[in-house]
Design an enzyme around this catalytic site. Structure first.
Site: not given
Length: 495
Positions: A134-136, A239, A494
């Protein structure tokens, strides 16, 4: 009770008391199984006692070790499931992009085993191993528009709070081991604050201060205090549903027509100690790995040399680590580095530095990131060729605290002015912020020359006001959220 029946009942007990995982949630369009009364379970057991017991491949009976990392992650699911339209929306988004999922999951291959190991060691839910998706998208070189960096997307200030070094030579926000340690430290801290994993994740994205204020508003208004009931930015609202959607796909990929690449349940990399400065190119050659693979495991390094005083270890694919160690021993008496660090004794033009150190100016600018028309401030650290007197490993003080400060060169432009009646070189100089001596020199006059009205004079003025530009240790100054939402310190961010 026969031996066969006893075995079946024992297996049933294992399946219901194992605490290593929570069954995945029923997916859209699928009916959840109904609970069976105990008497019915005993009757079924009696009917099958004499037949071989067939275990599901993904059954969580704890009898066999997981065959791959995905199964190991499934067995450690421990967070409450979120089930709403936003989750359905994200499931559809991910499952309709199989190429994207394949790229992400392949990119995670070097890192997943280590992350799962750390989560299990800390007794944390293994869903959190999916958070970098999800982040990167599991890209350790990812940098957001707000300067969050790494697979866990740390802002500079938050990284410093969690002891992630950021200096001229390395940025541990990208480091595989250190960023994972810091991210799990932060998530544990947030869970301790809120006692709820969904709220902890919201705080990881939005900042604990923002989540705390949102909870206080709901409490004052008599509203529920769950994640789904908070008033928050859209990014934070999506998120946890994003993570839940990825969790559901990993739990039952076949239900989403998704195929996950096989990632074996064993270490991908090994840590190798570094005791001497060594060029990245030399390390790559000795380890027999590609530069791309080396950078994937050592993404925090920002220069073409590894400084032993600041980077005491590197990560290499497991088999290549052995090759590297053997070849390194064979090079015990041979030079390993062609680069070293040098500190500017005074403010200098890059051309002066290059001439003094006998180094091509283009190479000096390129390796140190010095733009045109910029000067190197006194005390700055530069990466230079290692030769002559500059032939020692870099000290720990310089490796940890080296910085590069730049200032624009002062470019003068020629302007023409008219003298007024009664003007002198001194009065004109005061009017334009220059010296009378310079006025005289520029105009080939004596300093006490008498000026006539409307006499034309030349003055050299700076074309721009000097401004100081600093390139510090990759600093973060303001925590932030996934894209734009601001965190309260020590907030994280994020991409």
């Amino acid at each position: 009770m026969g031996l066969g029946l006893s075995l079946v009942l024992w297996l049933v007990g294992c399946a219901t008391t194992s605490g290593t995982a929570t069954p995945p949630p029923p997916l859209p369009g699928m009916n959840a199984p109904t609970a069976q009364p105990a008497a019915r379970m005993v009757a079924d057991a009696e009917q099958t006692a004499e037949r071989p017991v067939s275990l599901k491949p993904h059954g969580n009976l704890g009898l066999t070790p997981p065959t791959d990392v995905w199964e190991r992650i499934r067995r450690g699911f421990a967070m409450p499931d979120l089930d709403n339209d936003l989750v359905r929306n994200r499931e559809q988004w991910y499952s309709s992009r199989p190429d994207y999922i394949l790229r992400m999951t392949e990119r995670s291959r070097p890192y997943l085993f280590h992350i799962v190991e750390e989560l299990e060691r800390r007794k944390m839910p293994t869903e959190l191993a999916l958070l970098p998706f999800i982040e990167s998208a599991f890209n350790p070189q990812a940098v957001s528009s707000a300067n969050a960096a790494g697979m866990w997307q740390f802002m500079p200030a938050t990284g410093k709070y969690f002891d992630l070094k950021q200096n001229l030579f390395r940025d541990d926000r990208r480091d595989v081991l250190e960023s994972t340690r810091a991210a799990l430290d932060y998530l544990q801290k947030l869970y301790g604050m809120f006692g709820d994993w969904h709220l902890a994740l919201a705080a990881y994205n939005w900042g604990e201060g923002s989540v705390g204020r949102a909870l206080a508003r709901n409490k004052a208004q008599g509203k529920p205090l769950s994640y789904s009931d908070l008033n928050m930015p859209n990014e934070t609202r999506y998120y946890v549903p994003k993570l839940q959607a990825v969790k559901n796909i990993v739990a039952q990929p076949e239900a989403f027509s998704t195929q996950l690449p096989l990632i074996q349940n064993h270490p991908y990399f090994k840590s190798v100690p570094i005791e001497r400065d060594i060029d990245v190119a030399v390390a790559v050659k000795l380890a027999s790995v590609s530069l791309e693979d080396f950078k994937a495991l050592n993404p925090s390094m920002k220069r073409p040399v590894i400084l032993a005083a600041g980077t005491p270890q590197i990560l290499l694919p497991w088999d290549n680590a052995t090759i590297f160690e053997e070849k390194l021993q064979a090079h015990a008496n041979l030079p390993l580095a062609t680069w070293t660090a040098w500190q500017a004794p005074r403010t200098m033009k890059p051309e002066e530095v290059a001439q003094q150190l006998n180094m091509p100016i283009d190479q000096l600018r390129s390796v140190n990131g010095i733009p045109p028309q910029m000067m190197v401030k006194a005390g700055s650290t530069l990466l230079v060729h290692r030769k002559g007197q500059l032939n020692n490993d870099v000290t720990q003080q310089m490796a940890e605290n080296g910085h590069l400060s730049l200032a624009p060169e002062i470019v003068l432009k020629r302007i023409s002015v008219k003298a007024h009646k009664g003007d002198s070189l001194a009065s004109l100089a005061a009017r334009y912020g220059v010296t009378a001596a310079n006025m005289a020199a520029w105009n080939n006059l004596k300093i006490n020359a008498i000026l006539s009205a409307n006499q034309s004079l030349t003055i050299l003025m700076p074309s721009q006001a000097p401004r100081r530009v600093t390139k510090p240790a990759m600093g973060k100054t303001a925590p932030r959220s996934h894209t734009t939402a601001q965190h309260s310190a020590p907030a994280k961010a994020r991409r």
